[in-house]
Structure formats: structure tokens, C-alpha cells
Design a protein around this motif. Structure first.
Motif, short mmCIF file in Angstrom:
data_model
loop_
_atom_site.label_atom_id
_atom_site.label_comp_id
_atom_site.label_asym_id
_atom_site.label_seq_id
_atom_site.Cartn_x
_atom_site.Cartn_y
_atom_site.Cartn_z
N ALA A 126 0.82 -1.21 0.00
CA ALA A 126 0.00 0.00 0.00
C ALA A 126 0.85 1.25 0.00
N ASP A 127 1.96 1.25 0.75
CA ASP A 127 2.81 2.43 0.82
C ASP A 127 3.44 2.73 -0.55
N VAL A 128 3.89 1.67 -1.22
CA VAL A 128 4.48 1.87 -2.54
C VAL A 128 3.43 2.38 -3.53
N ASP A 129 2.20 1.87 -3.45
CA ASP A 129 1.12 2.35 -4.31
C ASP A 129 0.95 3.85 -4.19
N SER A 130 0.92 4.34 -3.00
CA SER A 130 0.70 5.77 -2.80
C SER A 130 1.87 6.59 -3.31
N ILE A 131 3.11 6.07 -3.13
CA ILE A 131 4.28 6.79 -3.62
C ILE A 131 4.26 6.87 -5.14
N LEU A 132 3.94 5.72 -5.80
CA LEU A 132 3.89 5.72 -7.26
C LEU A 132 2.78 6.61 -7.79
N ALA A 133 1.65 6.62 -7.13
CA ALA A 133 0.55 7.49 -7.56
C ALA A 133 0.96 8.95 -7.48
N LEU A 134 1.70 9.30 -6.41
CA LEU A 134 2.15 10.68 -6.27
C LEU A 134 3.14 11.05 -7.37
N ALA A 135 4.05 10.11 -7.69
CA ALA A 135 5.05 10.38 -8.73
C ALA A 135 4.42 10.48 -10.11
N ALA A 136 3.29 9.80 -10.29
CA ALA A 136 2.66 9.78 -11.61
C ALA A 136 1.80 11.00 -11.87
N GLU A 137 1.51 11.78 -10.87
CA GLU A 137 0.66 12.96 -11.06
C GLU A 137 1.37 13.96 -11.96
N ARG A 138 0.67 14.43 -12.97
CA ARG A 138 1.26 15.37 -13.91
C ARG A 138 0.39 16.61 -13.96
N ASP A 139 0.84 17.63 -13.29
CA ASP A 139 0.08 18.88 -13.21
C ASP A 139 0.52 19.78 -14.36
N LEU A 140 -0.19 19.72 -15.46
CA LEU A 140 0.19 20.50 -16.62
C LEU A 140 -0.21 21.95 -16.46
N SER A 141 0.58 22.80 -17.08
CA SER A 141 0.30 24.23 -17.05
C SER A 141 0.42 24.77 -18.46
N PRO A 142 -0.03 25.99 -18.71
CA PRO A 142 0.14 26.57 -20.04
C PRO A 142 1.59 26.58 -20.50
N SER A 143 2.54 26.73 -19.57
CA SER A 143 3.95 26.73 -19.97
C SER A 143 4.38 25.36 -20.49
N THR A 144 3.76 24.29 -19.96
CA THR A 144 4.05 22.94 -20.46
C THR A 144 3.62 22.82 -21.92
N LEU A 145 2.43 23.34 -22.22
CA LEU A 145 1.95 23.30 -23.61
C LEU A 145 2.85 24.14 -24.51
N ASP A 146 3.30 25.29 -24.00
CA ASP A 146 4.20 26.12 -24.80
C ASP A 146 5.50 25.38 -25.10
N ALA A 147 6.01 24.62 -24.11
CA ALA A 147 7.24 23.85 -24.32
C ALA A 147 7.03 22.77 -25.39
N LEU A 148 5.88 22.11 -25.34
CA LEU A 148 5.59 21.08 -26.35
C LEU A 148 5.48 21.71 -27.74
N ARG A 149 4.83 22.85 -27.83
CA ARG A 149 4.72 23.53 -29.14
C ARG A 149 6.09 23.96 -29.65
N SER A 150 6.94 24.41 -28.73
CA SER A 150 8.29 24.83 -29.12
C SER A 150 9.09 23.64 -29.67
N SER A 151 8.91 22.47 -29.06
CA SER A 151 9.62 21.29 -29.54
C SER A 151 9.15 20.90 -30.94
N ILE A 152 7.84 21.09 -31.21
CA ILE A 152 7.31 20.79 -32.55
C ILE A 152 7.94 21.72 -33.58
N ALA A 153 8.04 23.01 -33.24
CA ALA A 153 8.67 23.97 -34.17
C ALA A 153 10.11 23.56 -34.45
#
Length: 448
Positions: A126-153
């Protein structure tokens, strides 16, 4: 009695040879069959038997009179000749995983646990489950999208400079990453941004396959991009993808399909809110290509006029989408020249292509190589053999700097058009330079 598995395998030296790798990348089965015969001793009749083809069909492919495009045939060739799936753009084949690997059982030292206990012991606590769940959370922001668009360019810039073959794994990986993000519940603006990025990555992947002349894979990714654009109701981007598919159809010598696809693209653009003049100009030029491939002079000239009229309405304040920024004035001019060239109107085409080449950005190696070969073709059509060979010789360095089977295709077309002039000094000099810079592009001994 079935053939022993080992006898079916091609020599490693053949599978790792650059000429074989390149032939597989572009699915040049005529060359593949020739290499298999010369280096593995597998003759056409044997190829036919292994791949469930008729001997006459294999002969036509080797002679260059037939292409093999259907996926089921390509899969039969991969399996029959034991060509690993990735070399032909296929999934890993079943025979690539050894079937006879066994592990000798070890004598038990204690009473084995029940299956349920073994499964439970193999699962995280159970402890490992909670740690992995925390590590997997991806809080995207507008700057993340800008970085992805920049990589496409950046991907597009590198594609222009070097070709897309080496970029494709990174692009596909990023596409799948973004698709995974879309599976998570997010608010609408973030989902729309991710949909747009995924659509552009799918289009870029399709483009790299198109440039490699692997048309089935290209069409699959273009279709994926189209579906994503439709999901977010971006009609302008749908028009963009359909225009890419139209251009591919011209390369496949399917002008009817090319015209139907670009007409659909124009319908989508006109239905979009705020389609810009630059977008409409680009689509009109793709229509001109389709008409020119059909040999329709009046339709070509009308579409060219529309493209120039729309481009004349562009202004610096237009809300142009990023993907159409490449369609600048030199691109309009060179495409106009190519459309005239497709019609055989070399006198109109030559000065336009020459002017655009002088104005194009020097870093666009692939585009400049294309356009230089088109200029050489129009000069040859006008009887200017020395100028044509000089132009084509200058383009060889550009062609060598970029990995693009489409560029190689244009090069071979020009080389074939020199056939009537093979003994002329200019043609002899070009062929010698071609063999020096790109030795794998032509076969046979130099002409005396």
C-alpha cells in the motif's frame, strides 16, 4: 518436409548493409529482391514461393514495372524473407521472438505457496502504491503546452535541414505521451491545447513517412491527425491535413484523389471562422498542383491566379496559424513555377523557380534541393543542357546533406531524363559527380 528455420534467415551482413536498410525504408522491393538474390543466393522463383507471389509478379517488380503497396503483401515478404518488421515499418513479427527458449525447472526446496499468495507477494504494498501514484501525477500548465509547441517547431526546422527519418522515433514517442495525457480528465482549455499538439505531432509523423515514400503509414498518421482536429472542431487544421494528403496523392500519381482531397480542404477552410488569406493561398496552390498533374491547363492557371490574389490580401496582422508560416512569398513563387513545370510550361517555370531559389533560406536544405532539381528539369526541357547539368551538380551537395527519399526520387528522375544526352560532356561530368557524392543512387558502370 518444411524448410529448416535457419535456412530462411538472411545474412546479417545483408540486413545491416546501408543499401539494404535504405531499400527497406523506402520499400523499394525491386532493389530488395535484387540484393537478396545477389547476396543471399535466393533467386526470384524462391522469393515467389516464400512470399506467396507469382514468379511473373516478382519479375515485374525487379524490372521496375510493378510496385508492391498492399500491407498484406509487404507482411508476407517480411515473413517469407525474414526481414525484421522495423526495417519495413511493420510491427515486430512473431518469428522475431525465439520460440524454443526453455528454463530447466529447479527442484523445490520447500512447499510452494498457493497461487493467490504468490500473486499477492508480487504486488506492491500500500505504501508503494501511494508513492507511485504521487510520482505519476502530472500537473500540466500553459507553460508545459508552450514547451511542447516549441519542440514541434524545432522538429520542423530540423526536418527541413536534415530530413525526418532520424526524428521520427522522438516525434512518435512525444505523440504517444500527449495521447496518454489526453486520457486523463482535464478542463476544456487544457484538453483543447493537448488535442492541437497531438494533431500536429500526428501530422508531422505522417509527413516524415511521406518524405520517406512510405505512403500507407503516412496516410494512417494523417488520418489520425484529421480525427484529432475534428475532435476539437479546428476546421483550418483539418484543411491543412487534407492538403498534405492531396500533395501525397500527386506523388502517388493519383491526381483525381489529389483534387478531391484539396477540394475538401478548401471546403473546411471556408467553413472555418476566420480562415486567413495565407491559408487560402496555400490551398489554392495545392489545387494548382492537382490540376497540373491532371494536365488541366485552364484549371491550373485559374488556381494559380487565386493563390496570388489571396496572398496579395495577406498582412502582418493576420492571425495565421503557426503551421502555415512556411508559405511565404518565395514559396508562392517556387510553387507557381513547379505548377507550370508540371504542365510542361518550362519557359514560364524556369525564371520563377530561379528567382525563388535566390531568395530561399539557406538552411532549408531539402526544399532547396527539390527546387534546384526542378530548375534543372525546366532548363533541360528548354534545351539548356549545360545549364541544367550545372544546376543539378550544385544541388547534389544539398541532396547529400538531407535524408529524404523524395529528394532521391527527384534526383533519379533528372538522371533518367539525361538518357538522350549521356555522351555529352556536361552529362558525363554530372554523372561522375553524382557517383562521387551519392554513389548509392545509381547502379551500373559509368558510360564510356
Amino acid at each position: 518436409m518444411p524448410e529448416p528455420p535457419r535456412s530462411k534467415e538472411l545474412p546479417v551482413s545483408l540486413l545491416t548493409a546501408p543499401v539494404m536498410i535504405e531499400a527497406c525504408q523506402v520499400r523499394d522491393f525491386g532493389r530488395i529482391f535484387q540484393l537478396v538474390k545477389a547476396r543471399a543466393g535466393i533467386y526470384p522463383s524462391m522469393i515467389a514461393r516464400r512470399c506467396d507471389l507469382t514468379p511473373s509478379r516478382v519479375g515485374e517488380v525487379i524490372a521496375g514495372r510493378r510496385q508492391l503497396l498492399h500491407m498484406d503483401v509487404i507482411e508476407r515478404i517480411a515473413d517469407g524473407l525474414r526481414i525484421p518488421g522495423h526495417m519495413l515499418g511493420l510491427a515486430r513479427r512473431a518469428w522475431e521472438t525465439p520460440q524454443n527458449l526453455t528454463v530447466a525447472p529447479r527442484a523445490p526446496t520447500e512447499k510452494p505457496a498457493r497461487v493467490e499468495e504468490q500473486l499477492a507477494a508480487g504486488l506492491p504494498g500500500a505504501d508503494v502504491d501511494s508513492i507511485l501514484a504521487l510520482a505519476a501525477e502530472r500537473d500540466l500548465s500553459p507553460s508545459t503546452l508552450d514547451a511542447l509547441r516549441s519542440s514541434i517547431a524545432d522538429y520542423w526546422r530540423r526536418d527541413d535541414e536534415h530530413g525526418g527519418e532520424t526524428l521520427r522515433p522522438a516525434v512518435v514517442g512525444q505523440l504517444r505521451y500527449v495521447v496518454d495525457l489526453l486520457k486523463e480528465q482535464r478542463h476544456t482549455p487544457m484538453r483543447n491545447g493537448l488535442h492541437g499538439i497531438a494533431a500536429e505531432l500526428a501530422r508531422l509523423t505522417g509527413w516524415t513517412y511521406f518524405d520517406a515514400r512510405q505512403y500507407n503509414q503516412a496516410r494512417a498518421y494523417f488520418t489520425e491527425a484529421l480525427g484529432m482536429a475534428k475532435a476539437m472542431e479546428d476546421r483550418q487544421f483539418m484543411a491543412n491535413v487534407l492538403a498534405c494528403m492531396s500533395l501525397q496523392a500527386t506523388y502517388q500519381d493519383k491526381p483525381g484523389d489529389a483534387l478531391a482531397l484539396v477540394t475538401a480542404a478548401q471546403d473546411q477552410a471556408r467553413a472555418a471562422a476566420g480562415a486567413t488569406p495565407r491559408v487560402l493561398a496555400m490551398l489554392a496552390m495545392r489545387e494548382a498542383f492537382a490540376h497540373a498533374t491532371l494536365g488541366n491547363q485552364s484549371g491550373t492557371h485559374s488556381a494559380i491566379s487565386e493563390a496570388h490574389a489571396q496572398f496579395g490580401r495577406t498582412s502582418t496582422g493576420d492571425p495565421d496559424p503557426a503551421w502555415v508560416a512556411y508559405f511565404d512569398e518565395p514559396k508562392l513563387i517556387v510553387d507557381t513555377g513547379i505548377a507550370h513545370g508540371r504542365l510542361g510550361e518550362a519557359a514560364l517555370a524556369e525564371p520563377l523557380i530561379a528567382d525563388a531559389l535566390r531568395r530561399e533560406h539557406r538552411s532549408n536544405h531539402r526544399g532547396r534541393a527539390f527546387h534546384a532539381f526542378w530548375l534543372a528539369r525546366t532548363q533541360l526541357q528548354r534545351g539548356k543542357l549545360d545549364e541544367a547539368c550545372h544546376t543539378a551538380t550544385g544541388a547534389l551537395a544539398l541532396a547529400a546533406a538531407v535524408s529524404s527519399p523524395r529528394v532521391s526520387g527527384h534526383l533519379r528522375e533528372f538522371y533518367e531524363q539525361l538518357e538522350p544526352f549521356r555522351r555529352e560532356p556536361a552529362a558525363v561530368a554530372f554523372e561522375a559527380r553524382l557517383r562521387e557524392v551519392l554513389p548509392g543512387e545509381i547502379s551500373g558502370s559509368p558510360r564510356p
